[in-house]
Motif scaffolding. Sequence first.
Motif, short mmCIF file in Angstrom:
data_model
loop_
_atom_site.label_atom_id
_atom_site.label_comp_id
_atom_site.label_asym_id
_atom_site.label_seq_id
_atom_site.Cartn_x
_atom_site.Cartn_y
_atom_site.Cartn_z
N VAL A 53 4.83 -24.77 24.95
CA VAL A 53 3.78 -23.77 24.67
C VAL A 53 3.21 -23.56 25.81
O VAL A 53 2.66 -22.52 26.01
CB VAL A 53 2.93 -24.40 23.43
CG1 VAL A 53 1.69 -23.51 23.53
CG2 VAL A 53 3.43 -24.69 22.37
N THR A 54 2.97 -24.30 26.84
CA THR A 54 2.29 -24.11 28.06
C THR A 54 3.06 -23.21 28.97
O THR A 54 2.58 -22.29 29.59
CB THR A 54 1.88 -25.37 29.00
OG1 THR A 54 1.20 -26.37 27.99
CG2 THR A 54 1.25 -25.15 30.13
N LEU A 94 4.48 -28.88 22.82
CA LEU A 94 3.33 -28.84 23.52
C LEU A 94 3.60 -28.22 25.09
O LEU A 94 3.13 -27.45 25.53
CB LEU A 94 2.26 -29.86 23.51
CG LEU A 94 1.70 -30.40 22.24
CD1 LEU A 94 1.05 -31.57 22.46
CD2 LEU A 94 0.91 -29.13 21.89
N LEU A 110 -3.02 -27.04 17.90
CA LEU A 110 -1.69 -27.87 17.81
C LEU A 110 -2.20 -29.39 18.10
O LEU A 110 -1.63 -30.15 17.53
CB LEU A 110 -0.83 -27.43 18.86
CG LEU A 110 -0.20 -26.09 18.61
CD1 LEU A 110 0.63 -25.75 19.65
CD2 LEU A 110 0.35 -26.23 17.09
N ASP A 111 -3.00 -29.89 19.04
CA ASP A 111 -3.30 -31.19 19.34
C ASP A 111 -4.61 -31.71 19.23
O ASP A 111 -5.67 -30.99 20.04
CB ASP A 111 -2.98 -31.26 20.89
CG ASP A 111 -2.93 -32.61 21.62
OD1 ASP A 111 -3.04 -33.51 20.65
OD2 ASP A 111 -2.30 -33.02 22.69
N ARG A 142 7.88 -30.83 16.51
CA ARG A 142 6.29 -30.28 16.76
C ARG A 142 5.47 -30.86 17.77
O ARG A 142 4.75 -30.26 18.53
CB ARG A 142 5.69 -30.35 15.01
CG ARG A 142 4.16 -29.89 15.24
CD ARG A 142 3.94 -30.04 13.84
NE ARG A 142 2.53 -29.64 14.06
CZ ARG A 142 1.58 -29.75 12.65
NH1 ARG A 142 2.33 -30.04 11.59
NH2 ARG A 142 0.36 -29.27 12.73
N ASN A 143 5.69 -32.21 18.02
CA ASN A 143 5.23 -32.93 19.01
C ASN A 143 5.51 -32.79 20.54
O ASN A 143 4.98 -32.99 21.45
CB ASN A 143 5.04 -34.41 18.61
CG ASN A 143 4.19 -34.78 17.48
OD1 ASN A 143 2.94 -34.85 17.51
ND2 ASN A 143 4.75 -35.04 16.22
N TYR A 164 -3.65 -24.59 22.21
CA TYR A 164 -3.76 -26.27 22.06
C TYR A 164 -4.82 -26.94 21.20
O TYR A 164 -4.69 -28.05 20.64
CB TYR A 164 -3.84 -26.56 23.67
CG TYR A 164 -2.90 -26.80 24.49
CD1 TYR A 164 -1.92 -26.13 24.74
CD2 TYR A 164 -2.78 -28.36 24.58
CE1 TYR A 164 -0.78 -26.90 25.45
CE2 TYR A 164 -1.60 -28.96 25.25
CZ TYR A 164 -0.75 -28.00 25.75
OH TYR A 164 0.50 -28.65 26.41
#
Length: 325
Positions: free
Chosen positions: A251-252, A248, A318-319, A244-245, A315
Motif C-alpha cells: 500500500v505504501t 501494508l 488498515l492497521d 491482508r496483513n 493506513y
Amino acid sequence: MRFILRRLGFYLIAFWASITLNFLLPRFMPGDPVSRMFARSQDRMQPEQIEALRKLLGVDDRPIWEQYINYMQNIFTGQMGVSISRFPTPVTEVISSQIGWTLLLGGTALVIAAVVGNLLGILAAWRRGGAIDSALPPVLVFIGSFPYFWLAMGALYLFGVVLGWFPIRHAFTDGLEPAYTWEFIGDVGAHLVLPALTIVLVSIGGWMLGMRNTMIATNSEDYITMAEAKGLRPGRIMLRYAARNAMLPSVTSFGMGLGFVVGGALLTEVVFAYPGVGYQLLNAVQGLDYPLMQGLFLTITAAVLLANFLVDILYVRLDPRVRSN
C-alpha cells in the motif's frame, strides 16, 4: 483524528518548503529566459519589449522578497505565468493539456503492475517452491534489469515496425478528432499498449518479490497456524489472514507510485513521442522555460504529497496499531 491532523500539518509544511524551493531554484540557475528569447529573436527586440517580458515572467529587478510574495499570490490564485517555449500559452493550459495522457499511461501501468505483481507474489509465497515461485521471479527480475528506454525501443521495433501490431508513436492517430466514441477510445487503447507494456514489464518483478517476501514472513505467524488448526479453508486463510496483513508495504509503495505517476515516465514518453508531462518537462528544461518548469515541479510535488497523505489515512483504516500510537 489527532493523527490525521498531525499528518496534515506535516504535509502543509512540506508543501510550503517545496514551493519555496520551487521559487528559488530556477533563479539560481545560470542564464534567464528573457536573454534566451532575446538571442532567439536575433537582436530584433526593443528595450521596452525586454522590460515588459521581464515583468511578465517575474524576473525583473525587483527585490527577491517582492518576487516571492507575488509568486505566492499567483500560486494560490492558480496563476503560474506564461510558458516561454509555447509563448503566449499559459502554463496551466500547457499542463492541463498534457497531464491527462500522463495519468492514463502511468495510472494504467501502475494498476496493472501492482495488481498482477501482488497476486503473483501471494501465490508464489503460498505455494512456496512451486512452479510460479521457482520460474517467475528470476525471469521478471531479469526483464526488470533492462533500462526503460532499451526495452521501449525493443518493443517499438518488434511489435510496431516489424510485426506492425501496434502504433509506434503519439497517443492517437493523426487526423482523428478526440471524442467519446468507441473508435477514438479503441485508437487511444491501441496507442497505449506498447508504452504501458514497457513500464509493466520493468516494474512487475519488484511488486511480486516485495509481496512474496512479506507474505513468507506473515505465513509463519501464530495466527496463521491457529487458522489452519481451526480448519478454515486455505483460500480464506491466504487472502483474509495472510495477504491482508502482508499488504501494508505494498500500500505504501502504491501510494508513492501513484504520486510519481504525475511526473510521467520520461524515457518511455520520449521513445514513443507520447504527449505527457515527462516529455514536456524535458522540453522545458532544454528551453530554460522557468514558468513551465515551476508549474510542472509544483504539480508533481503536490501530487506526491497528496498521495502520501491519502496513504496515511488508509493506513489508519488498515492497521489498528497506527491508531493506538
